[in-house]
Motif scaffolding. Structure first.
Motif, PDB file in Angstrom:
ATOM      1  N   SER A   3       0.821  -1.200   0.000  1.00  9.35           N
ATOM      2  CA  SER A   3       0.000   0.000   0.000  1.00  9.35           C
ATOM      3  C   SER A   3       0.859   1.255   0.000  1.00  9.35           C
ATOM      4  O   SER A   3       1.885   1.334   0.678  1.00  9.35           O
ATOM      5  CB  SER A   3      -0.898   0.007   1.239  1.00  9.35           C
ATOM      6  OG  SER A   3      -1.551   1.252   1.388  1.00  9.35           O
ATOM      7  N   LEU A   4       0.409   2.267  -0.742  1.00  3.00           N
ATOM      8  CA  LEU A   4       1.069   3.569  -0.758  1.00  3.00           C
ATOM      9  C   LEU A   4       0.281   4.595   0.042  1.00  3.00           C
ATOM     10  O   LEU A   4       0.533   5.798  -0.072  1.00  3.00           O
ATOM     11  CB  LEU A   4       1.230   4.056  -2.205  1.00  3.00           C
ATOM     12  CG  LEU A   4       2.125   3.193  -3.098  1.00  3.00           C
ATOM     13  CD1 LEU A   4       2.097   3.715  -4.536  1.00  3.00           C
ATOM     14  CD2 LEU A   4       3.562   3.182  -2.572  1.00  3.00           C
ATOM     15  N   THR A   6      -0.699   7.015   2.895  1.00  2.00           N
ATOM     16  CA  THR A   6       0.218   7.766   3.760  1.00  2.00           C
ATOM     17  C   THR A   6      -0.441   8.411   4.967  1.00  2.00           C
ATOM     18  O   THR A   6       0.200   8.563   6.006  1.00  2.00           O
ATOM     19  CB  THR A   6       0.905   8.878   2.956  1.00  2.00           C
ATOM     20  OG1 THR A   6      -0.090   9.747   2.392  1.00  2.00           O
ATOM     21  CG2 THR A   6       1.766   8.295   1.841  1.00  2.00           C
ATOM     22  N   ARG A  17      -4.157  17.022   8.310  1.00  2.00           N
ATOM     23  CA  ARG A  17      -3.767  15.635   8.117  1.00  2.00           C
ATOM     24  C   ARG A  17      -3.543  14.941   9.453  1.00  2.00           C
ATOM     25  O   ARG A  17      -3.131  15.567  10.432  1.00  2.00           O
ATOM     26  CB  ARG A  17      -2.490  15.547   7.275  1.00  2.00           C
ATOM     27  CG  ARG A  17      -2.674  16.086   5.854  1.00  2.00           C
ATOM     28  CD  ARG A  17      -1.330  16.264   5.157  1.00  2.00           C
ATOM     29  NE  ARG A  17      -0.607  15.015   4.975  1.00  2.00           N
ATOM     30  CZ  ARG A  17      -0.769  14.201   3.941  1.00  2.00           C
ATOM     31  NH1 ARG A  17      -1.624  14.502   2.990  1.00  2.00           N
ATOM     32  NH2 ARG A  17      -0.067  13.093   3.837  1.00  2.00           N
ATOM     33  N   ASP A  43      -4.995   9.606   1.831  1.00  2.00           N
ATOM     34  CA  ASP A  43      -4.051  10.140   0.855  1.00  2.00           C
ATOM     35  C   ASP A  43      -2.995   9.087   0.534  1.00  2.00           C
ATOM     36  O   ASP A  43      -2.742   8.177   1.333  1.00  2.00           O
ATOM     37  CB  ASP A  43      -3.385  11.407   1.400  1.00  2.00           C
ATOM     38  CG  ASP A  43      -2.780  12.257   0.299  1.00  2.00           C
ATOM     39  OD1 ASP A  43      -3.010  11.944  -0.888  1.00  2.00           O
ATOM     40  OD2 ASP A  43      -2.080  13.232   0.620  1.00  2.00           O
ATOM     41  N   TYR A  44      -2.370   9.229  -0.638  1.00  2.00           N
ATOM     42  CA  TYR A  44      -1.395   8.249  -1.126  1.00  2.00           C
ATOM     43  C   TYR A  44      -0.165   8.949  -1.689  1.00  2.00           C
ATOM     44  O   TYR A  44      -0.213  10.130  -2.044  1.00  2.00           O
ATOM     45  CB  TYR A  44      -2.024   7.373  -2.230  1.00  2.00           C
ATOM     46  CG  TYR A  44      -3.182   6.556  -1.756  1.00  2.00           C
ATOM     47  CD1 TYR A  44      -3.023   5.242  -1.332  1.00  2.00           C
ATOM     48  CD2 TYR A  44      -4.468   7.106  -1.703  1.00  2.00           C
ATOM     49  CE1 TYR A  44      -4.097   4.499  -0.878  1.00  2.00           C
ATOM     50  CE2 TYR A  44      -5.550   6.369  -1.249  1.00  2.00           C
ATOM     51  CZ  TYR A  44      -5.360   5.068  -0.832  1.00  2.00           C
ATOM     52  OH  TYR A  44      -6.414   4.335  -0.375  1.00  2.00           O
ATOM     53  N   ALA A  45       0.899   8.203  -1.792  1.00  2.00           N
ATOM     54  CA  ALA A  45       2.101   8.674  -2.476  1.00  2.00           C
ATOM     55  C   ALA A  45       1.909   8.399  -3.965  1.00  2.00           C
ATOM     56  O   ALA A  45       2.425   7.419  -4.522  1.00  2.00           O
ATOM     57  CB  ALA A  45       3.335   7.951  -1.933  1.00  2.00           C
ATOM     58  N   TYR A  46       1.158   9.269  -4.621  1.00  2.00           N
ATOM     59  CA  TYR A  46       0.772   9.019  -6.012  1.00  2.00           C
ATOM     60  C   TYR A  46       1.963   8.976  -6.961  1.00  2.00           C
ATOM     61  O   TYR A  46       1.914   8.302  -7.996  1.00  2.00           O
ATOM     62  CB  TYR A  46      -0.238  10.068  -6.470  1.00  2.00           C
ATOM     63  CG  TYR A  46      -1.609   9.902  -5.854  1.00  2.00           C
ATOM     64  CD1 TYR A  46      -2.460   8.884  -6.282  1.00  2.00           C
ATOM     65  CD2 TYR A  46      -2.050  10.752  -4.839  1.00  2.00           C
ATOM     66  CE1 TYR A  46      -3.721   8.718  -5.724  1.00  2.00           C
ATOM     67  CE2 TYR A  46      -3.314  10.598  -4.279  1.00  2.00           C
ATOM     68  CZ  TYR A  46      -4.146   9.579  -4.719  1.00  2.00           C
ATOM     69  OH  TYR A  46      -5.394   9.418  -4.165  1.00  2.00           O
ATOM     70  N   ASP A  47       3.036   9.674  -6.612  1.00  5.27           N
ATOM     71  CA  ASP A  47       4.197   9.666  -7.506  1.00  5.27           C
ATOM     72  C   ASP A  47       4.940   8.337  -7.469  1.00  5.27           C
ATOM     73  O   ASP A  47       5.840   8.104  -8.282  1.00  5.27           O
ATOM     74  CB  ASP A  47       5.151  10.811  -7.141  1.00  5.27           C
ATOM     75  CG  ASP A  47       5.609  10.771  -5.695  1.00  5.27           C
ATOM     76  OD1 ASP A  47       4.986  10.055  -4.872  1.00  5.27           O
ATOM     77  OD2 ASP A  47       6.596  11.462  -5.370  1.00  5.27           O
ATOM     78  N   GLU A  48       4.553   7.433  -6.563  1.00  6.54           N
ATOM     79  CA  GLU A  48       5.194   6.126  -6.475  1.00  6.54           C
ATOM     80  C   GLU A  48       4.329   4.992  -7.044  1.00  6.54           C
ATOM     81  O   GLU A  48       4.703   3.821  -6.969  1.00  6.54           O
ATOM     82  CB  GLU A  48       5.552   5.820  -5.022  1.00  6.54           C
ATOM     83  CG  GLU A  48       6.548   6.813  -4.409  1.00  6.54           C
ATOM     84  CD  GLU A  48       6.843   6.511  -2.949  1.00  6.54           C
ATOM     85  OE1 GLU A  48       6.622   5.341  -2.538  1.00  6.54           O
ATOM     86  OE2 GLU A  48       7.256   7.437  -2.222  1.00  6.54           O
ATOM     87  N   GLU A 249      -8.573   9.831  -9.601  1.00  9.65           N
ATOM     88  CA  GLU A 249      -7.226   9.263  -9.534  1.00  9.65           C
ATOM     89  C   GLU A 249      -6.753   8.809 -10.912  1.00  9.65           C
ATOM     90  O   GLU A 249      -5.587   9.025 -11.278  1.00  9.65           O
ATOM     91  CB  GLU A 249      -7.207   8.089  -8.546  1.00  9.65           C
ATOM     92  CG  GLU A 249      -7.311   8.500  -7.098  1.00  9.65           C
ATOM     93  CD  GLU A 249      -7.299   7.317  -6.149  1.00  9.65           C
ATOM     94  OE1 GLU A 249      -6.900   7.480  -4.987  1.00  9.65           O
ATOM     95  OE2 GLU A 249      -7.710   6.198  -6.583  1.00  9.65           O
TER      96      GLU A 249
END
Length: 401
Positions: A3-4, A6, A17, A43-48, A249
Motif C-alpha cells: 500500500s502507498l 500515507t 492531516r 491520501d497516497y504517495a501518487y508519484d510512487e 485518480e
C-alpha cells in the motif's frame, strides 16, 4: 505490491492531516463542529504508483489494486471484477450482485475489516438492515473476528440467513438505542465500527470508501476510457464518493483524459443529499417515508456525497417507487435481477437523463434481487398437469413480437 497510503486527511480541510493509524471512525477531531462531523479521506504517495498498475487486466480480489488502497491485512473472498453488461445505445450496467455476498458492500468491507485487523480490533460492529451487515459478517468471519450486527427484525430473508450463516451476533434493539450501544461496544469491548457512529452527519469508516474506487478502475479498463456519466443508487454517499475519487485518480495518473459526471439517485421518500445540495449545506436531515428502496432511504446525508457531485459536475435527483420498480423490471427482462434499491441508478437515468452524452453511460446496480424485502415471501400455486393448462400458460407468457 504494498500500500502507498500515507495519511488520513479531513474532507472539510484537506490541509488537516492525521497519521494513517488508528482509523478515525468518529470524524475529523480538528475540523468537525457541533453541527457536522466531517469524514476523513485517505491520501497516497501518487508519484510512487507503479507505471504498469493499469496496464494489466482487472482480477478478482482487491489486492489487484493494493498500491492505491489502505493495507489489506485481512484475507479476501475474491471480491470485485464484476461484469459490465451492455444494454443498448451506449448504456452499460455494472453488475455488483456478482460479488461474494451479492452486493457492492464487499468492496468496502474488505478494506474496513482489514483496517480493524491491522489496528488490533477485537471484533467488528455494524448497524445495517441489509447488504452492509451481511458483507461485514462475511469478511469478519473470513478474518476470524467476531461480528455484532444491529439490524431490523424486518430485514429481508436473504440477509437474515446470511447473518446466521456467518455466525454473527444479531442484535435487534430499538433504533434510538443503536448508536449509544455501538459506541459502548467500541469503547468497552475494543471492537471497531465499520458503519457510522456519528449523529450530526454520516461519517462512516474512513478506509471503507476506498474499496469503492476499484469500481472506477474496472469500468475504465473495460471501456478503454472513462465513461461520460455514471449513475448510482445513493444512500449515505460513500459509494458515490468512492467511484468519483477513483475516476479522479485515473485522470491524475494519466490513465484517462476525463472524469465522468457522477449522478446520485435517491428515493423520493427520503432525498437527504438532494436537499443538502439544494440548500447549499454540507449535510441535511429529512423525514423518511415508506419506500421499496429500504437500502437507501436515509434520513441524513454525508459530506462525501456533496463533494462527489460538486467535483464531477453531476447532480442528485430523486425517483419514485414506481420508477424504481419499472427500472427493476427493465433489467430483469434483460436477465439481470436486482433489488429495487439497486435499480435506482437506471431509474434516475431514465427519469432525468441527461440522455445526450459524449461517450458511454454506466449505471451501477448494487445488489441481487435476493436481497429485496419481498423475495421468498411468495410461492407459486399448484396447477393441473393437463395440456391445455400448460399450453395456455406458455402462450400467454410469450414475449410480444
Amino acid at each position: 505490491m504494498t500500500s502507498l497510503a500515507t495519511a488520513q486527511r479531513s474532507l472539510a480541510d484537506p490541509s488537516v492531516r492525521h497519521p494513517l493509524w488508528p482509523p478515525l471512525t468518529r470524524g475529523c477531531p480538528v475540523t468537525s463542529t457541533e453541527e457536522v462531523a466531517y469524514p476523513l479521506d485517505i491520501d497516497y504517495a501518487y508519484d510512487e504508483v507503479p507505471a504498469d498498475l493499469f496496464a494489466r487486466p482487472a482480477a478478482h480480489g482487491l489486492e489487484r489494486w493494493a498500491p492505491l488502497l489502505p493495507p489489506l491485512a485481512a484475507p479476501g473472498l475474491g471480491e470485485g471484477n464484476t461484469p459490465l453488461v451492455e444494454l443498448a445505445d451506449g448504456l452499460w450496467i455494472k453488475d455488483e450482485s456478482r460479488n461474494p455476498t451479492w452486493s457492492h458492500k464487499d468492496r468496502l468491507n474488505r478494506v474496513a475489516v482489514s483496517a480493524a485487523v491491522a489496528s488490533g480490533a477485537r471484533g467488528i460492529v455494524v448497524s445495517s438492515s441489509g447488504n452492509h451487515g451481511a458483507a461485514a459478517a462475511a469478511y469478519a468471519a473470513r478474518a476470524g473476528l467476531p461480528c455484532a450486527v444491529f439490524t431490523s427484525p424486518d430485514a429481508p430473508p436473504a440477509v437474515a440467513s446470511h447473518l446466521r450463516a456467518y455466525g454473527a451476533t444479531v442484535l435487534t434493539v430499538p433504533r434510538a438505542s443503536v448508536r449509544p450501544l455501538m459506541l459502548r461496544i467500541v469503547d468497552e469491548l475494543g471492537f471497531q465500527s465499520v458503519s457510522s457512529v456519528t449523529d450530526t452527519a454520516h461519517t462512516g469508516h474512513p478506509f471503507g470508501p476506498e474499496g469503492y474506487k476499484t469500481l472506477a478502475y474496472e469500468i475504465a479498463l473495460d471501456l478503454g476510457r472513462a465513461p461520460a456519466a455514471v449513475h448510482l443508487p445513493t444512500g449515505y454517499g460513500e459509494l458515490l464518493f468512492g467511484v468519483a475519487k477513483g475516476f479522479r485518480e485515473l485522470a491524475r495518473l494519466g490513465v484517462t483524459d476525463s472524469v465522468p459526471r457522477v449522478y446520485a439517485t435517491e428515493p423520493a421518500a427520503a432525498g437527504a443529499l438532494t436537499e443538502a445540495l439544494r440548500t447549499g449545506r454540507p449535510v441535511a436531515r429529512v423525514p423518511v417515508g415508506p419506500s421499496i428502496a429500504y437500502a437507501i432511504d436515509c434520513e441524513i446525508s454525508g459530506y462525501r456525497g456533496v463533494l462527489a457531485v460538486r467535483e464531477t459536475g453531476g447532480a442528485a435527483r430523486t425517483v419514485t417507487d414506481e420508477q424504481m420498480a419499472a427500472a427493476q423490471a427493465e433489467l430483469a427482462a434483460q436477465g439481470l435481477w436486482f433489488e429495487a434499491s439497486s435499480a435506482a441508478g437506471l431509474a434516475g437515468f431514465r427519469a432525468h437523463g441527461p440522455h445526450e452524452a459524449d461517450g458511454p453511460v454506466v449505471c451501477v446496480a448494487t445488489s441481487s434481487g435476493y436481497k429485496d424485502i419481498g423475495t421468498a415471501r411468495h410461492a407459486y400455486a399448484p396447477m393441473d398437469p393437463d395440456w391445455q393448462s400448460i399450453k395456455t400458460a406458455l402462450t400467454e407468457s410469450e414475449p410480444p413480437k
